[in-house]
Design a protein around this motif. Structure first.
Motif, short mmCIF file in Angstrom:
data_model
loop_
_atom_site.label_atom_id
_atom_site.label_comp_id
_atom_site.label_asym_id
_atom_site.label_seq_id
_atom_site.Cartn_x
_atom_site.Cartn_y
_atom_site.Cartn_z
N CYS A 174 7.37 0.43 2.02
CA CYS A 174 7.25 1.63 1.20
C CYS A 174 5.76 1.96 1.12
O CYS A 174 4.91 1.11 1.40
CB CYS A 174 7.85 1.43 -0.19
SG CYS A 174 7.27 -0.05 -1.05
N GLU A 175 5.43 3.19 0.78
CA GLU A 175 4.03 3.61 0.88
C GLU A 175 3.15 3.02 -0.21
O GLU A 175 1.95 2.84 -0.01
CB GLU A 175 3.92 5.13 0.88
CG GLU A 175 4.45 5.77 2.15
CD GLU A 175 3.85 7.14 2.41
OE1 GLU A 175 2.93 7.54 1.67
OE2 GLU A 175 4.31 7.80 3.35
N THR A 176 3.73 2.73 -1.36
CA THR A 176 2.95 2.14 -2.45
C THR A 176 3.75 1.04 -3.13
O THR A 176 4.98 1.04 -3.11
CB THR A 176 2.57 3.20 -3.51
OG1 THR A 176 3.76 3.77 -4.04
CG2 THR A 176 1.69 4.29 -2.91
N LEU A 215 8.88 -2.78 -8.22
CA LEU A 215 8.85 -3.80 -7.18
C LEU A 215 7.99 -4.98 -7.60
O LEU A 215 8.38 -6.14 -7.44
CB LEU A 215 8.32 -3.20 -5.88
CG LEU A 215 8.03 -4.20 -4.75
CD1 LEU A 215 9.30 -4.90 -4.30
CD2 LEU A 215 7.36 -3.49 -3.56
N LEU A 216 6.84 -4.69 -8.16
CA LEU A 216 5.93 -5.78 -8.56
C LEU A 216 6.54 -6.64 -9.67
O LEU A 216 6.40 -7.87 -9.65
CB LEU A 216 4.59 -5.19 -9.01
CG LEU A 216 3.78 -4.47 -7.93
CD1 LEU A 216 2.52 -3.86 -8.52
CD2 LEU A 216 3.43 -5.43 -6.79
N LEU A 217 7.23 -6.01 -10.58
CA LEU A 217 7.90 -6.78 -11.64
C LEU A 217 9.01 -7.65 -11.07
O LEU A 217 9.19 -8.81 -11.47
CB LEU A 217 8.46 -5.83 -12.71
CG LEU A 217 7.43 -5.20 -13.65
CD1 LEU A 217 8.09 -4.14 -14.52
CD2 LEU A 217 6.77 -6.27 -14.52
N ALA A 218 9.76 -7.09 -10.11
CA ALA A 218 10.83 -7.87 -9.50
C ALA A 218 10.27 -9.07 -8.73
O ALA A 218 10.84 -10.18 -8.78
CB ALA A 218 11.65 -6.98 -8.56
N TYR A 266 -1.69 2.51 4.08
CA TYR A 266 -0.26 2.36 3.89
C TYR A 266 0.02 1.11 3.06
O TYR A 266 -0.50 0.04 3.36
CB TYR A 266 0.45 2.27 5.23
CG TYR A 266 0.39 3.54 6.04
CD1 TYR A 266 1.44 4.47 5.99
CD2 TYR A 266 -0.70 3.82 6.84
CE1 TYR A 266 1.39 5.64 6.72
CE2 TYR A 266 -0.75 5.00 7.59
CZ TYR A 266 0.29 5.90 7.52
OH TYR A 266 0.24 7.06 8.25
N PHE A 267 0.84 1.24 2.02
CA PHE A 267 1.15 0.15 1.12
C PHE A 267 -0.13 -0.63 0.77
O PHE A 267 -0.29 -1.81 1.12
CB PHE A 267 2.19 -0.79 1.74
CG PHE A 267 2.80 -1.74 0.74
CD1 PHE A 267 3.79 -1.32 -0.15
CD2 PHE A 267 2.39 -3.06 0.68
CE1 PHE A 267 4.34 -2.20 -1.06
CE2 PHE A 267 2.93 -3.95 -0.24
CZ PHE A 267 3.91 -3.52 -1.11
N PRO A 268 -1.09 0.02 0.10
CA PRO A 268 -2.35 -0.64 -0.21
C PRO A 268 -2.17 -1.73 -1.27
O PRO A 268 -1.50 -1.52 -2.28
CB PRO A 268 -3.23 0.49 -0.72
CG PRO A 268 -2.27 1.50 -1.26
CD PRO A 268 -1.04 1.40 -0.39
N VAL A 269 -2.77 -2.90 -1.02
CA VAL A 269 -2.74 -4.00 -1.98
C VAL A 269 -4.12 -4.63 -2.04
O VAL A 269 -4.93 -4.50 -1.12
CB VAL A 269 -1.69 -5.07 -1.59
CG1 VAL A 269 -0.28 -4.53 -1.71
CG2 VAL A 269 -1.94 -5.58 -0.17
N THR A 270 -4.37 -5.31 -3.13
CA THR A 270 -5.64 -6.01 -3.30
C THR A 270 -5.39 -7.51 -3.35
O THR A 270 -4.27 -7.97 -3.61
CB THR A 270 -6.33 -5.59 -4.61
OG1 THR A 270 -5.51 -5.99 -5.72
CG2 THR A 270 -6.55 -4.08 -4.66
N VAL A 327 -2.70 -12.42 -5.45
CA VAL A 327 -2.89 -13.73 -6.09
C VAL A 327 -2.06 -13.81 -7.38
O VAL A 327 -1.48 -14.85 -7.69
CB VAL A 327 -4.39 -13.97 -6.38
CG1 VAL A 327 -4.57 -15.16 -7.33
CG2 VAL A 327 -5.15 -14.20 -5.09
N GLU A 328 -1.99 -12.71 -8.09
CA GLU A 328 -1.22 -12.71 -9.35
C GLU A 328 0.26 -12.96 -9.09
O GLU A 328 0.96 -13.52 -9.95
CB GLU A 328 -1.42 -11.37 -10.06
CG GLU A 328 -0.84 -11.32 -11.45
CD GLU A 328 -1.19 -10.03 -12.18
OE1 GLU A 328 -0.53 -9.73 -13.19
OE2 GLU A 328 -2.11 -9.33 -11.72
N LEU A 329 0.75 -12.57 -7.91
CA LEU A 329 2.16 -12.79 -7.59
C LEU A 329 2.47 -14.27 -7.35
O LEU A 329 3.62 -14.69 -7.45
CB LEU A 329 2.57 -11.97 -6.37
CG LEU A 329 2.57 -10.45 -6.57
CD1 LEU A 329 2.90 -9.75 -5.25
CD2 LEU A 329 3.58 -10.05 -7.65
#
Length: 352
Positions: free
Chosen positions: A119-121, A126-129, A164-168, A173-175
């Motif tokens: 997905c694009e973002t 999603l992050l909570l799941a 595309y689907f930018p993450v840091t 690390v938090e995941l």
């Protein structure tokens, strides 16, 4: 112990046989490494339309009757290729439901791969799941296709300006995963995050453009060990650039000879660029180059020292350099650099 092999960004298309060959090289490498699972981090296809042309080959030649499983997620190039209930082979599982992430758990129970459909973002849901996923005692791996916000010396094909689907790193690390396996950037890259987690882009298994140089790789992960790159026998561009200065002709020729013998493999597409100044006839040096490598590989931009030193500007510089009170070593270094620069100018547009 479970062994995982990871690739991404194959960019299959009907008019690029070397990419299908590279996928087969990946499958062969996975078998040789004793893989239990091969993960593909997106962009298996270059365009969604290519799926119908190539799916038969994948189903019958690639993703059937394998000694390991194949788990893949779509990428930004091919997310639309996986719409609907498509069968790619009995060894292949596609995680493409954008409303849910999927999981693959090793038979031994020591490794889990959590797969994010493209997905694009990364939305909050999603992050909570992901944060609330079931606890797992073994090695926990996240598989996705996206742009990591980090200084990575690689491009993403033709889409460098769009993320595309930018993450840091902080978000990942938090995941709390042990390893992060991704696709999107076309060069191999391995990072270690704060706290010890590892992140890897495998790069393209076959060069898709001339800027993707060097032998291609896959990523290997064995439970209890870190990520490692393994070389592939697949199509790739190689580039070698050398600068000649008077007196170093033989050393440069030997360097090129060793490079051809050790770096050039049957799957390589080499390019050799030689510039600078030679203290011998230009035709003689050109013949020596051809004796080392295929003429089609060579771009010869060298000029003879007589051509350079005959120019009035260079002659005046040499005279003034001789009048300085610098030691001989410094003068030699400055003269060498001057010849190198003048040789490059002379070979590209001529000394006027």
């Amino acid at each position: 112990m479970t062994t995982l092999v990871h690739t991404a960004d194959v960019h299959l298309r009907p008019d690029a046989q070397e990419r299908l060959d590279a996928l087969e090289a990946v499958l062969e490498a996975a078998a040789d490494l004793g893989a239990d699972v091969l993960t593909i981090g997106g962009d298996l296809f270059d365009r969604p339309a290519d799926v119908e042309t190539l799916r038969g080959d994948l189903r019958n030649r690639c993703f059937t009757d394998l000694p390991f499983e194949v788990v893949l997620v779509p990428g930004n190039h091919d997310v639309d290729a996986f719409r609907g209930d498509l069968f790619f082979g009995d060894a292949c599982t596609v995680v493409a439901d954008e409303d849910h992430f999927g999981t693959w758990v090793a038979p031994d129970g020591d490794l889990r791969v959590v797969c994010i459909p493209y997905c694009e973002t990364a939305g909050d849901e999603l992050l909570l799941a992901l944060a609330d996923r079931e606890p797992f005692d073994g090695t926990d791996v996240l598989l996705f296709h996206g742009s990591l916000d980090a200084p990575i010396g690689a491009d993403a094909g033709e889409e460098d300006t769009y993320r595309y689907f930018p993450v840091t790193e902080a978000l990942l690390v938090e995941l709390g995963f042990d390893h992060y396996l991704a696709g999107h950037y076309h060069g191999p890259h391995l990072l270690q995050f704060e706290g010890g987690a590892e992140f890897a882009y495998p790069g393209t298994p076959a060069s898709t453009r001339s800027s993707e140089t060097g032998r291609r790789r896959v990523v290997r992960l064995e439970t209890g060990e870190g990520l490692a790159f393994e070389p592939l026998e697949s199509f790739h561009y190689l580039e070698k650039r050398v600068t000649v200065t008077p007196g170093r002709e033989d050393a440069v020729l030997e360097e090129l000879r060793e490079w051809v013998e050790t770096a050039v493999t049957p799957t390589a597409h080499p390019s050799i660029v030689v510039d600078g100044v030679v203290d011998r006839a230009e035709t003689e040096f050109a013949e020596e180059l051809v004796g080392i490598a295929d003429p089609d590989w060579i771009t010869n931009e060298t000029v003879s020292v007589e051509h350079v030193t005959a120019h009035p500007v260079i002659q005046e510089f040499e005279a003034r350099l001789g009048e300085t009170d610098w030691d001989d070593e410094t003068k030699e270094a400055v003269w060498t650099r001057t010849l190198r620069a003048a040789g490059r100018v002379g070979s590209s547009r001529g000394l006027e």
